[in-house]
Design an enzyme around this catalytic site. Structure first.
Site, PDB file in Angstrom:
ATOM      1  N   HIS A 259      -5.655  -0.669  -8.748  1.00 40.15           N
ATOM      2  CA  HIS A 259      -4.822   0.755  -8.571  1.00 40.15           C
ATOM      3  C   HIS A 259      -4.545   1.449  -9.221  1.00 40.15           C
ATOM      4  O   HIS A 259      -4.476   3.016  -8.490  1.00 40.15           O
ATOM      5  CB  HIS A 259      -3.646  -0.499  -7.677  1.00 40.15           C
ATOM      6  CG  HIS A 259      -2.767   0.717  -7.593  1.00 40.15           C
ATOM      7  ND1 HIS A 259      -2.151   1.460  -8.918  1.00 40.15           N
ATOM      8  CD2 HIS A 259      -2.364   1.689  -6.347  1.00 40.15           C
ATOM      9  CE1 HIS A 259      -0.655   2.233  -8.361  1.00 40.15           C
ATOM     10  NE2 HIS A 259      -1.768   2.377  -7.320  1.00 40.15           N
ATOM     11  N   HIS A 273       0.243   2.550  -2.281  1.00 36.62           N
ATOM     12  CA  HIS A 273      -0.072   2.089  -3.030  1.00 36.62           C
ATOM     13  C   HIS A 273      -0.441   0.055  -2.825  1.00 36.62           C
ATOM     14  O   HIS A 273      -1.897  -0.183  -3.991  1.00 36.62           O
ATOM     15  CB  HIS A 273       1.713   1.239  -4.165  1.00 36.62           C
ATOM     16  CG  HIS A 273       1.467   0.250  -5.009  1.00 36.62           C
ATOM     17  ND1 HIS A 273       1.142   0.585  -6.261  1.00 36.62           N
ATOM     18  CD2 HIS A 273       1.199  -1.183  -4.982  1.00 36.62           C
ATOM     19  CE1 HIS A 273       1.598  -0.634  -6.804  1.00 36.62           C
ATOM     20  NE2 HIS A 273       1.474  -1.504  -5.828  1.00 36.62           N
TER      21      HIS A 273
END
Length: 366
Positions: A259, A273
Site C-alpha cells: 500500500h 487505503h
C-alpha cells in the site's frame, strides 16, 4: 521478548450509539471540555446528536472542522484549536485520516482520545497508530502514540449512510489482518507495540478473515439499502475492532508495505487505503508462495465485493517500468513492514511479485 496485547479502553457499537456518547464519557471519567475534530459528513449527521447527548451529560465541547487529511500541517492546526479552547480530551469523528489526525494531536498534547468513526473503511478507530501523509499524498511516517483511544464509539446508523465503497474498502483493509498476523507470528517479529503476538491476537485476526468471507457480500447488500442488519453489524465489528486488535497486536507485513509503495504513484491517490491494501494482500500471497486455492479464495472475495485485483483497477493500466520500480523501492524502504516477512525481501523480488499478482488478477477477471 514479552508478549503485548493492545486495545482501546472501551468499545461501543450499535444502532444510534451516538445518543450514548455523553453517558459513556461520564462513565469513563471524561468530563470535558472536549474538542471534537470532525469532517463535513460527521458534522452534518451528528451535530444535533452531539448537542443533545453532551448537553444532557453536562459536558462542554467545541468543534474544529477537519480538512480531511492527516498531514503535519493539519495536525498543527488542530493542536492550535485545542490549545485555544482549553479542552482536556480530543474526539475524532469521521474517516480514518480524521481519526489519525485527532489521535496524533491527543498524543502530542498528552490528552485522552475518543474515536467516533463515521465509516467502517479502515481499522484506524481502535489503534494507537497514526499514518502521516505528505501534502502530495504519499505516506510520510507512522506515528506510534502512547495510548489507544479511551473510547471507541461506532454508530452503525451513521455507518450505513456512507457510500458502499467505503465499507468494501474497510473489508480490503481487514482482509490483510489475518495474512499479516500469521506471517508476523511465524517470523517471531515484534508487533506494533514492540512485543510478541499473543494467541488472543492471532485468534481475533483469523476470526476477522472468516467473518469477511461469511458476511461481507450480505453486509455490502445491506449498506446499499442503508439497512442495519446483523451481517452489517458483524462486518463493522470485523473492519473496526477485530482488524484493529489483530493488526496492532500481531503486526503488519507485506500487504501494508505494498500500500505504501503504491502511494509513490500519483495515479493511485484517488483510491482508498483499503483498496490498495487489498491488492497488497494478493501481492503478499504471491511473494510468500501461498497455495493457489488460497489465492483463488482471495480473488473470488475481492471480485464479489468490488475490491481491486489488478494494477489497472488502481489507476495503473499500463504502468511504466519506472513507476513499478518506484512502487517496489518505496515498499521496501528501510523500516517498512515488508521486512517482517520471514525471508529477505528487496525491490527486485517485490517488483516480480507485483507483476505476477497483477497477472493473476487480470486472468481471474478475464
Amino acid at each position: 521478548m514479552l508478549s503485548v496485547f493492545s486495545s482501546p479502553g472501551h468499545y461501543v457499537q450499535g444502532r444510534n450509539a451516538t445518543e450514548q456518547l455523553g453517558a459513556e464519557l461520564k462513565r469513563l471519567g471524561l468530563d470535558g471540555p472536549v474538542q471534537i475534530v470532525a469532517g463535513g459528513s460527521a458534522q452534518r449527521l451528528l451535530a444535533e446528536v452531539w448537542e443533545r447527548s453532551l448537553k444532557d451529560a453536562k459536558i462542554a465541547y467545541s468543534v474544529h472542522s477537519s480538512g480531511g487529511e492527516c498531514t503535519r500541517a493539519e495536525i498543527a492546526a488542530i493542536i492550535a484549536a485545542v490549545q485555544d479552547s482549553g479542552c482536556t480530551a480530543v474526539l475524532g469523528a469521521g474517516g480514518g485520516k480524521v481519526l489519525d489526525a485527532a489521535r496524533a494531536v491527543a498524543d502530542d498534547l498528552d490528552l485522552p482520545m475518543i474515536s467516533c468513526p463515521t465509516t467502517a473503511s479502515s481499522d484506524a478507530p481502535c489503534s494507537a497508530l497514526s499514518v502521516i501523509y505528505t501534502a502530495a499524498g504519499e505516506v510520510d511516517a507512522y506515528q506510534l502514540v502512547r495510548r489507544n483511544p479511551a473510547l471507541v464509539l461506532v454508530d452503525t446508523s451513521v455507518i450505513v449512510q456512507a457510500p458502499p465503497r467505503l465499507l468494501a474498502a474497510g473489508m480490503g483493509d481487514a482482509l490483510a489482518t489475518w495474512f499479516e498476523a500469521r506471517t508476523c507470528t511465524k517470523a517471531h517479529v515484534r508487533n506494533m507495540r514492540g512485543g510478541a503476538s499473543t494467541r488472543s491476537a492471532t485468534a481475533l485476526a483469523e476470526l476477522c478473515y472468516h467473518t469477511l468471507l461469511a458476511d461481507g457480500p450480505q453486509a455490502l447488500a445491506a449498506v446499499r439499502e442503508r439497512a442495519v442488519t446483523p451481517a452489517l453489524e458483524r462486518i463493522v465489528e470485523a473492519n473496526t475492532l477485530l482488524s484493529g486488535l489483530g493488526f496492532e497486536s500481531s503486526g503488519l507485513a507485506a500487504a501494508h508495505a505494498i500500500h505504501n509503495g503504491l502511494t509513490a504513484a500519483p495515479q493511485t491517490h484517488p483510491f482508498l487505503h483499503g483498496e490498495k491494501v487489498a491488492f497488497g494482500v494478493l501481492t503478499q500471497l504471491v511473494l510468500e508462495g501461498a497455495p493457489s486455492a488460497e489465492i483463488t479464495t482471495v480473488l473470488d472475495f475481492c471480485t464479489e465485493v468490488g475490491l481491486p485485483t489488478t494494477l489497472a483497477a488502481l489507476g495503473l493500466p499500463d504502468p511504466a517500468p519506472t513507476t513499478l520500480s518506484a512502487i517496489a523501492i518505496r515498499a521496501t524502504a528501510p523500516g517498512e513492514t515488508i521486512h517482517n516477512e520471514p525471508f529477505d525481501v528487496d525491490a527486485d523480488i517485490t517488483l516480480d511479485a507485483l507483476r505476477a499478482a497483477d497477472a493473476l488478477g487480470r486472468r481471474h477477471t478475464a
